[in-house]
Design an enzyme around this catalytic site. Structure first.
Site, PDB file in Angstrom:
ATOM      1  N   ARG A 184      17.097 -62.867  16.369  1.00  0.00           N
ATOM      2  CA  ARG A 184      17.334 -62.689  17.810  1.00  0.00           C
ATOM      3  C   ARG A 184      16.933 -61.300  18.287  1.00  0.00           C
ATOM      4  NH1 ARG A 184      22.870 -66.423  18.576  1.00  0.00           N
ATOM      5  NH2 ARG A 184      21.655 -68.355  18.542  1.00  0.00           N
ATOM      6  N   TYR A 225      13.392 -70.158  21.980  1.00  0.00           N
ATOM      7  CA  TYR A 225      13.739 -70.316  20.549  1.00  0.00           C
ATOM      8  C   TYR A 225      14.787 -69.318  20.055  1.00  0.00           C
ATOM      9  CZ  TYR A 225       9.604 -67.250  19.293  1.00  0.00           C
ATOM     10  OH  TYR A 225       8.671 -66.267  19.149  1.00  0.00           O
ATOM     11  N   GLU A 226      15.281 -69.581  18.862  1.00  0.00           N
ATOM     12  CA  GLU A 226      16.414 -68.823  18.282  1.00  0.00           C
ATOM     13  C   GLU A 226      17.649 -68.874  19.188  1.00  0.00           C
ATOM     14  OE1 GLU A 226      15.748 -68.304  15.448  1.00  0.00           O
ATOM     15  OE2 GLU A 226      13.606 -67.936  15.387  1.00  0.00           O
ATOM     16  N   GLY A 227      17.873 -70.015  19.774  1.00  0.00           N
ATOM     17  CA  GLY A 227      18.986 -70.161  20.726  1.00  0.00           C
ATOM     18  C   GLY A 227      18.468 -69.829  22.115  1.00  0.00           C
TER      19      GLY A 227
END
Lengths: 588, 588
Positions: B292, B437-439
């Site tokens: 993140r 992406y990545e949450g």
């Protein structure tokens, strides 16, 4: 597979709300276009958009164009020529053109909506008829009767198409630097020599002939934009011979891959002057103003199709559980993502801005119609003022918000939105140019602040204010609208204060005006969208159906969640130029 | 041709301003990395980024990947394997990994900057080493010593690379729905069966082996995310045989064309558990948290290269005249476009936000280092708190602002910016995924509001406030900074008020919290960037050079032109959930 259904109910609603029949119904010219008939016309066009144009949209993006450098010929993928024919046959191109030359004679207000649907279904492609419509306007306003008979008729049927040739390698925004030459010939025609760049649909295989509206200089022309004349330069001459105006290259772009962006070389091409010598900017501005409204509507069009696509995705997708347990769907292992507040926020931001932007486009269309048709000169002038004032707003804010809306639609789809499978990525790429072409958004802001505000002693703004006041007076009678009126009035207050700042400081210091212009334009645009929502809400409260109930909720959403952005823009106008101008060139 | 020069001076400045040597210099582990040495390391990496990675960037976008469906092999274009070798040789991948396993042992703060430059030069490609670095962190935290010796060493040299296999067709955000199965075998290993999607660099030809970190369920696992375990699944087994974990398809995406996004099929693939049974989310979160931060830095990286590109364009381009006649360059027919206020505004918005976002990334890196190295447990905990609090901010705001910044850079270039010639269009496409992406960014906002704020009785936020107060106390002594302090304090006040709203209303009503979370995160992020600017300004006033003078001007620009955005976000937090939740599902 692309998904899009023309939002005919929303279109009808906005026509009703903005008084389409009240305002245009009394004009003889539009006798044939009462609201029911208008909707039938739009329905017929919707079928072409959905069935003929939409299925080709991704194909155009993927396959792109073929260019033959030996002949200068540009070819679109298979199927586009047929789609173009369908569009001509349904009368799209000449919809609002004069009946005298074979046009449909319909109000501009309808043309705005027809072009929205064509753009949504296939933006790159729809730029071709869009340019023809623009050229038709320029010819209507500035060409001789003979020229109109010769050219307009062909443009209206779609047998020929139009282009707009302004930009040269050394000049985009600054047209005073144009150097293309036009030498007079004995027969009254001209021989044009020069290079034009970024010419949309400068060559293609959709129609029999192409008419280029070219800006060039006469031998004795004064320097700068006061020495520019306009010429019609056909691809093929009357005898079928090829006029030496050739595409010599295509730009590779982020999007609108099916729209040829041509380098055009004029090697002694024959042209015919339109309008007076050295007054070419007039024709260009007529064409450009039409184009600016269209560009704003591109944001609405692609915002709409992106919204519909994201909504389709969201209606199927299940992830997580509603935070309100009473909404949990216990029949499945997860809830539909429309329960999640942030998915709603993304979608509602689109809905609330896009429906109002469509309203703004229709409003401009209606005022154009009044400016051409009203028997009273003062009324015509008043409407013309509004068109001049509002055009930079829709071009600029429509394109900026449209881009943001498509990005929000992508976000609502998560990872799927970033793949080509859901098409939104193409809409985002196709839309991005709208903030740049037909005058960058900042050029619109300068036009607003530097030309439209001071024009005629500030009369344009006063006309706008009167319309706002009339609307507020009506709303004051309707208790239900009070929660909408309060935030709107606050935003209007901010606009008036910012206008005073611009007027008092910007007039003395053009750098101040230019520094705050973009923020001022955004502020003004949001107030205008608020006005549209008030008009729509005013109409909605008179009705008792589901659509109207939703419109009222959307109006509330706009006033509470979007209109507060005016506070930021007002604040930035107040800051002025100092932080921006403090930097030396080497400090960037 | 792509243009980029690693901003080493800015990087040094931010390391100095944020106290790199003061804070990390006393730790034995970083003895070798005083600031001068650190800069030498970064310079060596800069050469690889500029000379090896950058020239391949457009090539990767245009040529994309080759996929062989029979073997499942994915191949990058020519040149990428060699570029990967250069990157391994300069020690990029293991820069901050433990020396025990062959790593460089450098502070994370440097790794943040090294990854910025690799991403700027070639984002799609740099995701491969980025994932290896993430996996290394997960293994460091959760693997056995034996596993570390076996895997970490190979990841550090770059001989092997890593992936992160979370998503399945039915679950992205909602990992509780994972259904991949892991059956225990007699030798202590597991047999994994299932399908994973969106697996970045799931297959490629850059390295000898690939280690997949796969989330799966044991036969007796509880439902939901409490029943998920993590496994290392190598592409090739120790004996060289092929483990049945195959790429069965690639996604087609808007950008990052050289980064394979794989569908991975596990057909009884052998895996080794990492960490405890049913505790797989821990490994994943360790990896994800690193990722993140990197994703936030992608916005900085591409924002930087887009800025440099636009600036190159603007320095050459001449259009129009300065509105301040004293600035007219009479030697040419037009002035350089950097005289125009709106071109400045576009560029300065990038500069002011991007330099602060870089600072935020470096700050998080420094706190990570303290959280690992400080002898005092309380200090370690305090830094760990800050990392937890700030990570969702940089991921979300870094990606959102990064995208906007690249779009602004394109706007400054006008039409040229939309063509492929200036590369910005690729940066815009490549960056867009970072918001997803990545949450997704909203998941970050929920993490902030729902986990990080209430965590440990609100201690994380208090730690942040103490840092802010300490900075303000120092600034109070410096008269020159007073004009920066006042607007900053106003923004801090807004954050505190909004926090109270979230705490009082959001804790009772999770839908309220979720409705305001994204706006709250943006508000918090801007305050954090303001804090970074104060820290940088505090450093700049101690120095007497051109760079520091410009930093001060940029700090002023930020406080006056960017920080007012906090007013909007604070206002929207106050509005709460009602306008958003008022709509029935059918009304969208």
């Amino acid at each position: 597979m692309a998904r899009y259904s023309v939002p005919l109910k929303d279109m009808r609603f906005v026509l009703e709300a903005l008084g389409y029949e009240d305002k245009l119904g009394s004009f003889d010219a539009f006798e044939m276009y009462d609201l029911d008939t208008a909707m039938q016309v739009l329905e017929a066009m919707a079928a072409v958009a959905e069935d003929k144009l939409l299925p080709l949209n991704r194909k155009g993006d993927v396959e792109g164009l073929k260019f033959n450098p030996e002949t200068g010929d540009v070819t679109l993928p298979d199927g586009f020529a047929e789609a173009y024919k369908s569009l001509c046959e349904v009368g799209m191109i000449g919809l609002s053109a004069p009946e005298e030359f074979g046009g449909g004679g319909a109000p501009q207000a309808l043309n705005v909506l027809a072009s929205e649907m064509m753009t949504a279904a296939n933006k790159g492609f729809s730029m071709c008829p869009g340019l023809s419509v623009g050229l038709m306007h320029a010819l209507e306003a500035h060409a001789t009767q003979e020229q109109k008979e010769k050219y307009l008729t062909k443009l209206i049927t779609g047998e020929w198409t139009g282009t707009m040739c302004l930009t040269e390698p050394q000049c985009g925004t600054d047209l005073g630097l144009i150097s293309t030459k036009a030498e007079p010939l004995d027969d009254g025609s001209y021989k044009l020599t020069g290079t034009k760049i970024w010419i949309t649909f400068g060559d293609h295989n959709l129609a029999d002939n192409i008419l280029h509206l070219v800006l060039a200089r006469l031998p004795d022309a004064p320097e700068g934009i006061r020495g520019i004349s306009a010429f019609i330069v056909p691809k093929f001459m009357d005898d079928g011979s090829r006029n030496p105006v050739f595409c010599t290259g295509l730009e590779e772009k982020m999007g609108i891959h099916v729209s040829p962006t041509c380098v055009m070389s004029l090697d002694g091409a024959i042209g015919y002057m339109v309008g007076d010598p050295n007054k070419g900017m007039r024709s260009m501005f007529t064409m450009m103003n039409m184009a600016r409204l269209s560009v704003g509507m591109e944001g609405v069009a692609l915002g709409e199709i992106a919204y519909q696509t994201a909504l389709d995705f969201c209606k199927e997708r299940r992830q997580g559980r509603s935070l309100d347990k009473s909404k949990n769907d216990t029949s499945a292992s997860a809830d539909n993502i429309l329960v999640h507040p942030d998915v709603r926020r993304l979608l509602l931001n689109i809905k609330a801005t896009n429906e109002a932007l469509r309203g703004l486009g229709v409003w401009i269309g209606i005022e154009q119609d009044i400016s051409l048709q009203h028997p009273d000169e003062a009324k015509r002038q008043e409407s013309d003022d509004l068109v001049a004032l509002l055009t930079p707003l829709i071009k600029s804010y429509g394109s900026e918000r449209g881009f943001q809306n498509i990005s929000d639609a992508m976000q609502a789809c998560g990872g799927a939105g970033y793949t080509v499978d859901w098409d939104i990525e193409q809409y985002l790429r196709d839309e991005r140019i709208a903030m740049i072409y037909e005058g960058t958004n900042h050029i619109q802001a300068l036009d607003l602040v530097g030309r439209k505000l001071p024009m005629k002693g500030g009369r344009l703004l006063m006309t706008f204010q009167q319309r706002v006041q009339a609307c507020l007076d009506e709303c004051a009678e309707i208790e239900e609208l009070a929660p909408l009126v309060a935030p709107f009035q606050k935003a209007v207050g901010r606009l008036m204060q910012a206008t005073q700042t611009v007027a008092s400081q910007g007039m003395q210091d053009p750098e101040f005006a230019a520094s705050v212009a973009s923020n001022y334009l955004n502020l003004f645009s949001l107030v205008t969208l608020g006005f549209i929502w008030l008009e729509m809400a005013k109409h909605a409260v008179t009705k008792d159906d589901a659509l109207s109930a939703t419109k009222l909720k959307t109006a509330h959403y706009f006033m509470q969640m979007v209109l507060p952005e005016t506070g930021l823009y007002a604040k930035l106008v107040g800051v002025g130029k100092d932080p921006t101008m403090a930097f030396d060139v080497e400090e960037f």
